[in-house]
Design a protein around this motif. Structure first.
Motif, PDB file in Angstrom:
ATOM      1  N   SER A  67      47.864  37.240  34.202  1.00  0.00           N
ATOM      2  CA  SER A  67      46.420  37.484  34.089  1.00  0.00           C
ATOM      3  C   SER A  67      45.765  37.575  35.464  1.00  0.00           C
ATOM      4  O   SER A  67      44.760  38.259  35.617  1.00  0.00           O
ATOM      5  N   HIS A  68      46.323  36.876  36.461  1.00  0.00           N
ATOM      6  CA  HIS A  68      45.779  36.895  37.818  1.00  0.00           C
ATOM      7  C   HIS A  68      46.929  36.873  38.818  1.00  0.00           C
ATOM      8  O   HIS A  68      47.902  36.150  38.628  1.00  0.00           O
ATOM      9  N   ILE A  69      46.773  37.647  39.885  1.00  0.00           N
ATOM     10  CA  ILE A  69      47.739  37.605  40.986  1.00  0.00           C
ATOM     11  C   ILE A  69      46.989  37.941  42.277  1.00  0.00           C
ATOM     12  O   ILE A  69      46.277  38.950  42.344  1.00  0.00           O
ATOM     13  N   VAL A  70      47.087  37.048  43.254  1.00  0.00           N
ATOM     14  CA  VAL A  70      46.343  37.185  44.501  1.00  0.00           C
ATOM     15  C   VAL A  70      47.305  36.962  45.662  1.00  0.00           C
ATOM     16  O   VAL A  70      48.097  36.019  45.660  1.00  0.00           O
ATOM     17  N   GLU A  71      47.195  37.828  46.657  1.00  0.00           N
ATOM     18  CA  GLU A  71      48.062  37.750  47.835  1.00  0.00           C
ATOM     19  C   GLU A  71      47.235  37.459  49.081  1.00  0.00           C
ATOM     20  O   GLU A  71      46.162  38.020  49.264  1.00  0.00           O
ATOM     21  N   GLU A  72      47.751  36.566  49.907  1.00  0.00           N
ATOM     22  CA  GLU A  72      47.170  36.322  51.223  1.00  0.00           C
ATOM     23  C   GLU A  72      48.333  36.107  52.180  1.00  0.00           C
ATOM     24  O   GLU A  72      48.973  35.051  52.170  1.00  0.00           O
TER      25      GLU A  72
END
Length: 120
Positions: A67-72
């Motif tokens: 549902s959510h995927i965030v890259e840093e």
């Protein structure tokens, strides 16, 4: 491939039920800190491969619905619902848990994971 693409590929693969695929994604020095509904577990590379072997004996399919995927940088956070199909009933998809995990990648492999799961 970006860190996000590697993590997304991992969760779309059969790594949870195939130790050969799992080995392709895990860094040899991988550590997973897992706060599960039964308590805290820390697993290393070997223990994660053993867990994959155990899972492969119970399930014919696993699916992560992200549902959510965030890259840093080399860190990727993923929120997903995990579903399985058992060997006894391969036609029925069953909900297993909601999972939130932060992966640190090293050498384009999953190196350090911080996971929380909740079974419904």
């Amino acid at each position: 491939m970006s860190a996000k693409e590697i993590v997304k590929s991992f969760y779309k693969s059969d790594a949870f039920i195939n130790p050969t695929i799992m080995k392709e994604y895990l860094h040899p020095d991988c550590i997973l800190d897992w706060n599960s509904s039964t308590g805290f577990i820390q697993m290393d590379y070997k223990e994660l491969i053993n867990l994959t072997n155990d899972i492969s004996r119970a399930y014919v399919r696993t699916k992560a619905r992200i549902s959510h995927i965030v890259e840093e940088g080399n860190m990727v956070s993923v929120r997903f619902s995990h579903y399985v199909k058992t060997i006894e009933n391969p036609r029925e998809e069953m909900f297993l848990a909601h999972i939130m995990i932060i992966w640190e990648l090293k050498d384009n492999k999953l190196y350090r994971g911080y996971q929380i799961s909740q079974v419904m």
